[in-house]
Design a protein around this motif. Structure first.
Motif, PDB file in Angstrom:
ATOM      1  N   PRO A 114       0.796  -1.238   0.000  1.00 16.98           N
ATOM      2  CA  PRO A 114       0.000   0.000   0.000  1.00 16.98           C
ATOM      3  C   PRO A 114       0.821   1.278   0.000  1.00 16.98           C
ATOM      4  CG  PRO A 114      -1.005  -1.589   1.457  1.00 16.98           C
ATOM      5  CD  PRO A 114       0.292  -2.203   1.014  1.00 16.98           C
ATOM      6  N   MET A 161       1.665   2.095  -3.567  1.00 15.65           N
ATOM      7  CA  MET A 161       0.623   2.026  -4.581  1.00 15.65           C
ATOM      8  C   MET A 161       0.343   3.401  -5.176  1.00 15.65           C
ATOM      9  SD  MET A 161      -2.240  -0.662  -3.203  1.00 15.65           S
ATOM     10  CE  MET A 161      -1.913  -2.424  -3.139  1.00 15.65           C
ATOM     11  N   VAL A 187      -5.305   2.552  -6.340  1.00 16.16           N
ATOM     12  CA  VAL A 187      -6.233   2.607  -5.202  1.00 16.16           C
ATOM     13  C   VAL A 187      -7.635   3.002  -5.661  1.00 16.16           C
ATOM     14  CG1 VAL A 187      -6.733   3.796  -3.024  1.00 16.16           C
ATOM     15  CG2 VAL A 187      -4.373   3.146  -3.590  1.00 16.16           C
ATOM     16  N   LEU A 207      -3.962   2.300   7.814  1.00 18.43           N
ATOM     17  CA  LEU A 207      -4.111   1.880   6.426  1.00 18.43           C
ATOM     18  C   LEU A 207      -5.277   2.569   5.732  1.00 18.43           C
ATOM     19  CD1 LEU A 207      -3.252   0.056   4.112  1.00 18.43           C
ATOM     20  CD2 LEU A 207      -4.683  -1.757   5.083  1.00 18.43           C
ATOM     21  N   LEU A 249      -4.858   4.888   2.329  1.00 16.17           N
ATOM     22  CA  LEU A 249      -5.476   4.635   1.030  1.00 16.17           C
ATOM     23  C   LEU A 249      -6.342   5.810   0.579  1.00 16.17           C
ATOM     24  CD1 LEU A 249      -6.440   0.862   1.421  1.00 16.17           C
ATOM     25  CD2 LEU A 249      -4.487   1.848   0.219  1.00 16.17           C
TER      26      LEU A 249
END
Length: 420
Positions: free
Chosen positions: A166, A169, A174, A208, A212
């Motif tokens: 993540p 990314m 995402v 997290l 994101l």
């Protein structure tokens, strides 16, 4: 195929990595052996299929694979220098810009090879970059590893195929479940940023979900420090465009001044010295960046290291020292026999000459071991223009055969070498 398993050197979600010795018909190789239970070895089998299509010094090589009833083994090139992540963490801060440029260029060349073969890596990050050596020399270069998550470009827009870490990314991954070559470039930009700063991107986000949301729906990319060079900041900007259509490709980035070897060489203008006395050309004008050991003035009790002075100034101090006179005692082991010829010069022959630059040399016969102090002529300056007369060249050489301290260069010896 015969091989011997050694010590375990790593492990991950796929299985374990061990040192191994692979016996082939032509040689014995030290390899890294990835091992996983056969039932859960899909990533190792995928990595083997991808590596079979790649050929780059900046991508780890695959030598062989082995399928057993209970395990799957993948025999890879052993890269002893450790990971890029380990290097960054060992420094406690960012790498130098020059070192980051070198590694960035190698990683880009590996990414270009992967993309040209029709694949996307999907997990570019410092942990998946190994270094061929633990030193920071020019012979140390980066190799991309862990292609177990790599996939063909045709599967880049499948929701079920989204994979990676993540922190690295891209926004389109995402937000739109898109993972293609541009996504690898975003992850590469985050990796370069980590090299230069010593810190992970998005380090200010601690969970997290927030991470994101910030990556996928925020308005900005990772923070780029203002104290980086203009080239570095521009390079990172080209990698971290939020719009993947504006993001540069690996081929374009390799032409950027930050990693372009040609531009780096063109901007390097160091004149080659013509002699050892011209060493001043190397460091006098670059004194602020010269990293050589300083000379010290032991006579004034400054210890082993003192002020930084140029080569020319050091020679000037030695040659013009008024506190120490040369000791011309000698032994035969310090001299070599040369053939010298008497050249008698007078003011009448030259129409008048400056006595401060007259020369006295021996007659045309082999000299004995040793030298006549009268052959050493005191000169008013350090350099005398080389003179060519017919087939002979007069070479002015510095003489520093003094006492054991070798702290005085006082005279110069004029030798006439016949060039035939």
């Amino acid at each position: 195929m015969e091989w011997e398993k050694g010590a375990c050197i790593g492990q991950g979600s796929f299985g374990t990595v061990s040192l191994g010795t692979l016996h082939t018909r032509s040689e014995i190789q030290t390899v890294a052996v990835k091992t996983a239970p056969f039932a859960s070895s899909w990533s190792l089998q995928n990595e083997q299929r991808v590596l079979a299509c790649l050929d780059s010094p900046h991508v780890v090589r695959c030598f062989a694979h082995e399928q057993r009833a209970d395990a799957y083994n993948l025999f890879l090139e052993y890269v002893p220098g450790g990971s890029l992540l380990n290097l960054i963490q060992s420094r406690g801060h960012g790498l130098s810009e020059l070192e980051a440029q070198t590694h960035a260029r190698g990683i880009l060349q590996g990414i270009l090879c992967i993309h040209d073969a029709g694949f996307v890596h999907c997990d570019i990050k410092p942990h998946n970059i190994l270094l061929s050596s633990s030193s920071s020399s020019s012979s140390c270069f980066a190799k991309i590893i862990d292609l177990g998550l790599a996939k063909p470009k045709d599967y880049c827009h499948s929701f079920l195929s989204i994979r990676g870490t993540p922190l690295y990314m891209s926004p389109e991954t995402v937000r739109a479940k898109r993972q293609d070559e541009a996504s690898d470039i975003w992850a590469f930009g985050c990796t370069v940023l980590e090299m230069l700063t010593g810190k992970q991107p998005w380090r200010e986000v601690d969970d997290l979900c927030s991470l994101l949301l910030r990556i996928g729906y925020g308005d900005e990319g990772p923070e780029v420090p203002l104290d980086l060079s203009e080239k570095a900041r521009d390079f990172l900007g080209k990698c971290l465009f939020r719009d993947p259509e504006k993001r540069w490709t690996a081929a374009q980035l390799l032409q950027h001044p930050f990693v372009d070897v040609k531009v780096e060489r063109e901007n390097t203008t160091i004149e080659t010295p013509r002699s050892v006395l011209d060493c001043d050309l190397w460091c006098s004008s670059l004194a602020s960046s010269c990293d050589w050991d300083c000379y010290c003035d032991r006579e004034h009790g400054k210890g082993n290291r003192g002020e930084r002075i140029s080569t020319f100034d050091r020679i000037r101090r030695l040659a013009s020292s008024s506190q120490r006179r040369p000791n011309w005692s000698f032994s035969s082991v310090h001299w070599i026999d040369v053939k010298r010829r008497e050249i008698k010069e007078s003011q009448e022959q030259e129409g008048g000459s400056d006595s401060s630059t007259s020369r006295v040399v021996a007659e045309d016969q082999p000299s004995v071991s040793g030298a006549n102090p009268a052959s050493f002529v005191s000169m008013g300056s350090f350099f005398q223009e080389l003179k060519e007369e017919e087939e002979s060249m007069y070479i002015i050489s510095p003489v520093s055969h003094c006492d054991d301290s070798m702290n005085s260069i006082h005279n110069f010896l004029s030798l006439d070498f016949n060039m035939n």
